[in-house]
Each structure stands twice: as C-alpha cells, then as structure tokens.
Scaffold this active site. Sequence first.
Site, short mmCIF file in Angstrom:
data_model
loop_
_atom_site.label_atom_id
_atom_site.label_comp_id
_atom_site.label_asym_id
_atom_site.label_seq_id
_atom_site.Cartn_x
_atom_site.Cartn_y
_atom_site.Cartn_z
N TYR A 1 15.46 29.84 8.17
CA TYR A 1 14.30 30.59 8.65
C TYR A 1 14.27 30.66 10.17
O TYR A 1 14.61 29.69 10.85
CB TYR A 1 13.01 29.92 8.16
CG TYR A 1 12.79 30.06 6.68
CD1 TYR A 1 12.65 31.32 6.09
CD2 TYR A 1 12.73 28.94 5.86
CE1 TYR A 1 12.45 31.45 4.73
CE2 TYR A 1 12.53 29.05 4.50
CZ TYR A 1 12.39 30.32 3.93
OH TYR A 1 12.20 30.44 2.59
N LYS B 1 0.84 -1.21 0.00
CA LYS B 1 0.00 0.00 0.00
C LYS B 1 0.88 1.26 0.00
O LYS B 1 2.08 1.19 0.29
CB LYS B 1 -0.91 -0.03 1.23
CG LYS B 1 -0.17 -0.03 2.54
CD LYS B 1 -1.09 -0.33 3.72
CE LYS B 1 -0.30 -0.35 5.02
NZ LYS B 1 -1.09 -0.86 6.15
C1 LIG Z 1 -0.30 -1.83 6.75
C2 LIG Z 1 -0.85 -3.13 7.16
C3 LIG Z 1 -0.01 -4.23 7.34
C4 LIG Z 1 1.51 -4.13 7.29
O1 LIG Z 1 1.97 -3.55 8.49
P1 LIG Z 1 3.55 -3.36 8.79
O2 LIG Z 1 3.56 -2.91 10.21
O3 LIG Z 1 4.04 -2.31 7.87
O4 LIG Z 1 4.19 -4.67 8.59
C5 LIG Z 1 -0.60 -5.46 7.62
N1 LIG Z 1 -1.94 -5.57 7.71
C6 LIG Z 1 -2.78 -4.53 7.56
C7 LIG Z 1 -4.25 -4.73 7.69
C8 LIG Z 1 -2.26 -3.28 7.30
O5 LIG Z 1 -3.10 -2.23 7.17
#
Ligand SMILES: *Cc1c(COP(=O)(O)O)cnc(C)c1O
EC number: 5.1.1.1
Length: 365
Positions: free
Chosen positions: A262, A39
């Site tokens: 800044y 994702k």
């Molecule tokens: C993002 C996600 C993962 C992966 O999690 P990590 O901590 O990056 O390994 C697994 N399951 C679900 C449902 C997620 O949303």
Amino acid sequence: MNPLPSPPRSWAEIDLSALRHNLRTAREVAGCAVMAVVKAGAYGHGLEDVARSLAAEDIEFFGVANVGEARRIADAGVTTRIYLLGATWSQERAEIVGRGWTPCLSSLDEAREFDALARAHGSRLKVHLAVDSGMGRGGFVAEGLPEILMELEKLPNLEIEGIGSHLPSADEDEEFTRSQIARYVGIIDSLGGPERFRWRHLSNSAGLLGYDRECCNLARPGLMLYGISPLPGHEEKLRNVMSLKSRVTLVRTLPAGHGVSYGRAFVTTKPTRVATVGIGYGDGYPRAVSGNGAEAFIRGERFPMLGRVTMDQLMIDVTGSDVAEGDEVEMFGPNIRVDEVAAKAGTICWEILTGITPRVVRVYR
Ligand SMILES: *Cc1c(COP(=O)(O)O)cnc(C)c1O
C-alpha cells in the site's frame, strides 16, 4: 468426510520450559517469594496454559488485571492464590469476596464495601494495602496513611495481610527509583514496621533486576517471565518464550520499478525476488515497523521487509536466496528479539506481546 484441517497460517510457539526457567531465575534474583504476573492473557502467551504451567512451580500468587482473568485461572482448576493488581469497582467485589481472591485497597469506601460483603459471605477477606509512592494510578497516598490504617483495622471482616506499591520508572530513572524505594520503606515504618505486614511488595521485573529491595519479601515479575529483560545486561539469564511464526505463501520476481504494498512506499530499483508471508497487523505484527528496517528470519538468515505491513500479509526481499513457498518464517523469537521489533515499531515489548491477536494459534511445547 471433511479433509484434515490445514496447519495454521501463523502461530506462536510458546516454550513452557523456558517460561519455568525464567520463573526460577526471577525467584533466585529476587531472593524472595514470587507473584507471577499473568495479566493480559499472560502477556499474550495464553492465560490458562501459562497459569497451569507456573502453578507447578512454587509461587505465592498470580497477579491479574481484573476479575475476568481471575475467573479464567480459577476455572482452569488452578488453586494458587489470585491477586488483583489494580483498583476494583463496586460490581466486581461480591465475586472477589465469594471466590476468595485478594484485592488491593485504594480507598476507605471500597474497604468498607469489602468488609460488608465479607460479613454477608461469612468470611474474613485477606486484602493488601496499595500505597501510591509515585505511580499515580492507584493506592493511598502517604499523607495520613497511619490514621487510615487505624480506620481499616476497625473493619472486622478484613485482614490486612500485605502492602504493595508500584515503580513507574525502574527501567528509566535510577535516581527516582532509589528515592521511591526509600519512601516506600519510610511508609512501612510509619505503619508499624515490616513485621506488621505478612507480604511487602514493590518490584516489577526492572525493580527486581536492578535494585536492592530489602524492604520486600514478595516480587511481582511480569515481562521477565516471558524472557525479556526491561534492563540491559540480563538477557543471558532469561530464555525466549514466544516465537511468532508464519509461512511463505508465494515467491515471485518483480521487475525494476515495481511498487510493493500500500502507498507504494517501496519501489524496486532492480529485479527483486519477493516472498509474500501470511501474517500482518491483523495478527498483531505491528504495522508501525513499516519502512523502519524490520526483518524476517527464513532458512537461517535475516531478510529485509519491503513496503508496508498489510492486514494479513507482508513482503520480504529474498533476492539471492532459494527461499520457497511453504518456508517457515520467524517474525520474532530466538533470532529476532521482540525488543528489536518493538524498537522499530516505536513501542515497548509489553505492547507487542499483548497485541498478538487470537487469530494466531498458540502452540505449546
Ligand atoms: C504489570 C505489573 C507488574 C509486572 O510488570 P513487568 O514490568 O512486566 O515485570 C507488576 N506490578 C504491577 C502492579 C503491574 O501492573
């Protein structure tokens, strides 16, 4: 004729062989099949390239956040099954059914809509039951779930092939996580036992690395694929995947009493050699590290940052070195771990990686 384009000002080197190494490590540690979580553009590493690279390994599913990501993977010619990690809403469902992606269900209403769409499409849709064993973000709560499963089984165009849940605290609260895993096992037992479901999954990276999961035959690693362990003590098993780099664009010596950046939050107390680097928060390098001791790695050495990160540039104290214009600068990578940057920015690695903006060219090795 136009001159040749110049090299990028800032770029992220993505080591695909390290990515595949980490996938194999995840599979070995989990001891079961893997859903590679890609994702958010594969955590900023580039969705299509990462998906193509991992599809060559033996993985069961890609886990994505939404249909836009699912479409990009499928359109890239990847044929690995695609699983939607979160709840879907009505207008996404026809495309999900039409393209045979796998949703997880959190309500009877969405199940009925998927069933109707699958009937219209002339197919039977494989779905997973999402159960909320403590995350509070999606899924059915345990209460009344056996009756709900009976209702779901009446829908002829759905095949309930899996059951998944999610761990909210696997990297923070061991006691809760152990009790949650036990609760998940209890839920599966109340629904007819493990044999009832082809796929049983619960673990993100921290769950996979830190806990026994005999209940499960599928793991969902994300972060660890990208070389970062959410739990201490596992770093040696993983290889760094992304290195965020830029260039020194200018080096000058500023006199004592000269402000830098800044707000003039930093003022020199002595003549100071200052390198200006062509990266900033507009590239996703977090402004929040300003004043918190962030460093950059140039010519084999770490140098401290001065003053605030600006949108496109930041300044580094290179006094006493021969750092020069054009030098390559590592903002994070093998020499400065992204955990360190995240800690100094007061956030988590996931946010740093997914925050690297499109202006940063991804270069694959
Ligand atoms: C993002 C996600 C993962 C992966 O999690 P990590 O901590 O990056 O390994 C697994 N399951 C679900 C449902 C997620 O949303």
